[in-house]
Write a protein that holds these residues in place. Structure first.
Motif, mmCIF file in Angstrom:
data_model
loop_
_atom_site.group_PDB
_atom_site.id
_atom_site.type_symbol
_atom_site.label_atom_id
_atom_site.label_comp_id
_atom_site.label_asym_id
_atom_site.label_seq_id
_atom_site.Cartn_x
_atom_site.Cartn_y
_atom_site.Cartn_z
ATOM 1 N N GLY A 254 -1.647 8.163 -2.028
ATOM 2 C CA GLY A 254 -0.728 7.851 -0.943
ATOM 3 C C GLY A 254 -0.850 8.821 0.202
ATOM 4 N N GLY A 255 -0.383 8.398 1.361
ATOM 5 C CA GLY A 255 -0.303 9.295 2.502
ATOM 6 C C GLY A 255 0.990 10.081 2.435
ATOM 7 N N ASP A 256 1.488 10.496 3.582
ATOM 8 C CA ASP A 256 2.712 11.281 3.614
ATOM 9 C C ASP A 256 3.837 10.539 2.898
ATOM 10 N N PRO A 257 4.500 11.193 1.928
ATOM 11 C CA PRO A 257 5.495 10.508 1.089
ATOM 12 C C PRO A 257 6.646 9.889 1.862
ATOM 13 N N GLY A 258 7.001 10.462 3.018
ATOM 14 C CA GLY A 258 8.130 9.937 3.779
ATOM 15 C C GLY A 258 7.785 8.792 4.715
ATOM 16 N N ALA A 259 6.502 8.472 4.851
ATOM 17 C CA ALA A 259 6.076 7.427 5.783
ATOM 18 C C ALA A 259 6.330 6.044 5.196
ATOM 19 N N GLU A 260 7.026 5.201 5.952
ATOM 20 C CA GLU A 260 7.333 3.846 5.490
ATOM 21 C C GLU A 260 6.071 3.065 5.152
ATOM 22 N N CYS A 261 5.013 3.237 5.959
ATOM 23 C CA CYS A 261 3.781 2.488 5.696
ATOM 24 C C CYS A 261 3.163 2.907 4.367
ATOM 25 N N SER A 262 3.210 4.204 4.055
ATOM 26 C CA SER A 262 2.656 4.680 2.791
ATOM 27 C C SER A 262 3.460 4.161 1.607
ATOM 28 N N ILE A 263 4.782 4.169 1.748
ATOM 29 C CA ILE A 263 5.653 3.663 0.687
ATOM 30 C C ILE A 263 5.392 2.184 0.438
ATOM 31 N N ALA A 264 5.236 1.419 1.526
ATOM 32 C CA ALA A 264 4.997 -0.020 1.392
ATOM 33 C C ALA A 264 3.660 -0.293 0.703
ATOM 34 N N ARG A 265 2.626 0.480 1.040
ATOM 35 C CA ARG A 265 1.316 0.288 0.413
ATOM 36 C C ARG A 265 1.383 0.612 -1.085
ATOM 37 N N LEU A 266 2.112 1.672 -1.419
ATOM 38 C CA LEU A 266 2.298 2.026 -2.824
ATOM 39 C C LEU A 266 3.005 0.905 -3.571
ATOM 40 N N HIS A 267 4.062 0.374 -2.996
ATOM 41 C CA HIS A 267 4.818 -0.689 -3.661
ATOM 42 C C HIS A 267 3.975 -1.959 -3.816
ATOM 43 N N GLY A 268 3.099 -2.235 -2.860
ATOM 44 C CA GLY A 268 2.196 -3.367 -2.996
ATOM 45 C C GLY A 268 1.239 -3.168 -4.158
ATOM 46 N N TYR A 269 0.695 -1.965 -4.276
ATOM 47 C CA TYR A 269 -0.185 -1.610 -5.406
ATOM 48 C C TYR A 269 0.554 -1.754 -6.727
ATOM 49 N N LEU A 270 1.793 -1.258 -6.780
ATOM 50 C CA LEU A 270 2.588 -1.354 -8.011
ATOM 51 C C LEU A 270 2.869 -2.814 -8.374
ATOM 52 N N ALA A 271 3.129 -3.634 -7.349
ATOM 53 C CA ALA A 271 3.393 -5.059 -7.600
ATOM 54 C C ALA A 271 2.165 -5.752 -8.176
ATOM 55 N N ALA A 272 0.974 -5.376 -7.681
ATOM 56 C CA ALA A 272 -0.260 -5.973 -8.203
ATOM 57 C C ALA A 272 -0.449 -5.634 -9.677
ATOM 58 N N LEU A 273 -0.223 -4.372 -10.038
ATOM 59 C CA LEU A 273 -0.379 -3.956 -11.431
ATOM 60 C C LEU A 273 0.678 -4.596 -12.325
ATOM 61 N N ALA A 274 1.900 -4.677 -11.807
ATOM 62 C CA ALA A 274 2.967 -5.311 -12.591
ATOM 63 C C ALA A 274 2.647 -6.776 -12.850
ATOM 64 N N GLY A 275 2.053 -7.443 -11.851
ATOM 65 C CA GLY A 275 1.693 -8.851 -12.008
ATOM 66 C C GLY A 275 0.637 -9.071 -13.072
ATOM 67 N N ALA A 276 -0.131 -8.013 -13.367
ATOM 68 C CA ALA A 276 -1.163 -8.108 -14.409
ATOM 69 C C ALA A 276 -0.701 -7.459 -15.708
#
Length: 343
Positions: free
Chosen positions: A192-214
């Motif tokens: 991830g990039g800077d932990p407080g950045a909304e864009c970084s948080i959103a990218r992380l959550h997208g990654y987590l959603a992909a793994l959860a879906g599998a």
């Protein structure tokens, strides 16, 4: 023969609003020591009478519109692409863009009221920010002077009523994760990039959603947060590859971070993508210049710059925007840095 109507003066505005002339002067010049109720009454009278300050009248006669483009650094492929989009649009609109660099700390510590007043005095049309967290008092200072502010890819959600232009970071993160899963990877790490950045948080959550879906459980040691820098990418990759069970694929939250991943892989004589698959994010020109060429989630960076500048001009003309918080679509661009795992 038509008779020219006299220009409304402050006293006329004051009489209509039921306030003193000095109060009208404070509103016209954007001073903060006026209640919101009084400011609204004065602004209504100003609008009805079509009043323009001497500064505003001089600005209209001075030539092209001027927009200030403020960024943390001009030494960034990401920022360069956004700037190119803004300049391309400006070229066809008789608009001049003034560029300045300012760190997040400098932006936070700056006297925003004086800055807004200076821009008002210079007749600047608007402020385009590509930066980190945007201070509330900055937005308030510019709003009092009716100078439009548009934030590109904001790190913190702008308050209601302010305009932002970004990309579908969550969807991009999910697309990257799903693509790696489709190749057969199950040990997928996220940098991830800077932990407080909304864009970084959103990218992380997208990654987590992909793994959860599998139905794949996320390993805490596969998620490393840091900065949007090559140095962070290198250090974090070293940390990941030293694990007893290292990942077979790494999703980096920016192309710059991905460069650090490639550096560490090269240092260890690992082949990309045979030994390690790598995906970046942003879709900058860096992705085409790496060896191997980098698979990346592309943001429409030039379009973000164009939309941001267009929004400033629309706001300056009191036009209604289609949306105040725009998210443009990302797209996964597959190149040479990803493949199915060996085992």
């Amino acid at each position: 023969m038509a008779v020219n109507q006299p220009k409304p003066v402050l006293a006329t505005v004051a009489a209509m609003a039921g306030v003193s002339t000095p109060t009208v002067s404070k509103v016209v010049n954007g001073h903060a020591d006026v209640s919101e109720k009084t400011r609204a009454k004065v602004q209504l009278a100003l609008d009805k009478l079509g009043y323009q300050s001497p500064m505003q009248r001089r600005a209209k006669l001075a030539g092209p519109l001027l927009v200030e483009f403020v960024t943390q650094s001009i030494d960034s492929h990401y920022l360069t692409e956004v700037l190119r989009g803004a300049l391309d649009y400006a070229a066809g609109q008789d608009v001049e863009v003034v560029i300045s660099a300012m760190s997040a700390e400098q932006l936070s510590l700056r006297d925003h009221d004086k800055w807004a007043q200076r821009m008002f005095g210079l007749g600047r049309t608007g402020l385009l920010l590509v930066t980190s967290e945007v201070p509330q008092d900055l937005l308030d200072a510019f709003a009092r002077r009716k100078i439009p502010v548009v934030v590109v890819d904001p790190w913190n959600p702008p308050p209601s009523g302010f305009v932002s232009v970004g990309a579908t970071n969550w969807a991009g993160g999910k697309a990257a994760g799903e693509y790696l899963l489709g190749l057969g990877h199950r040990k997928i790490a996220f940098l991830g990039g800077d932990p407080g950045a909304e864009c970084s948080i959103a990218r992380l959550h997208g990654y987590l959603a992909a793994l959860a879906g599998a139905d794949i459980e996320v390993r805490p040691d596969y998620v490393v947060k840091g900065a949007f820098s090559r140095e962070f990418g290198l250090r974090a990759t070293k940390q990941l590859l030293d694990l007893e069970e290292p990942p077979t694929a790494i999703f980096a939250s920016s192309d710059t971070v991905a460069l650090g991943v490639l550096d560490e892989a090269r240092r260890r004589n690992l082949k990309v993508p045979e030994d390690l698959s790598v995906i970046g994010f942003d879709g900058t020109s860096l992705a085409e210049q790496t060896l191997p060429r980098l698979t990346s989630v592309a943001q429409p960076l030039k379009e973000m710059g164009r939309v941001a500048l267009r929004s400033i001009l629309q706001l300056s003309r009191d036009e209604v925007l289609d949306a105040r918080n725009v998210e443009l679509a990302t797209q996964l661009v597959v190149r040479d840095s990803t493949a199915s795992p060996r085992n």
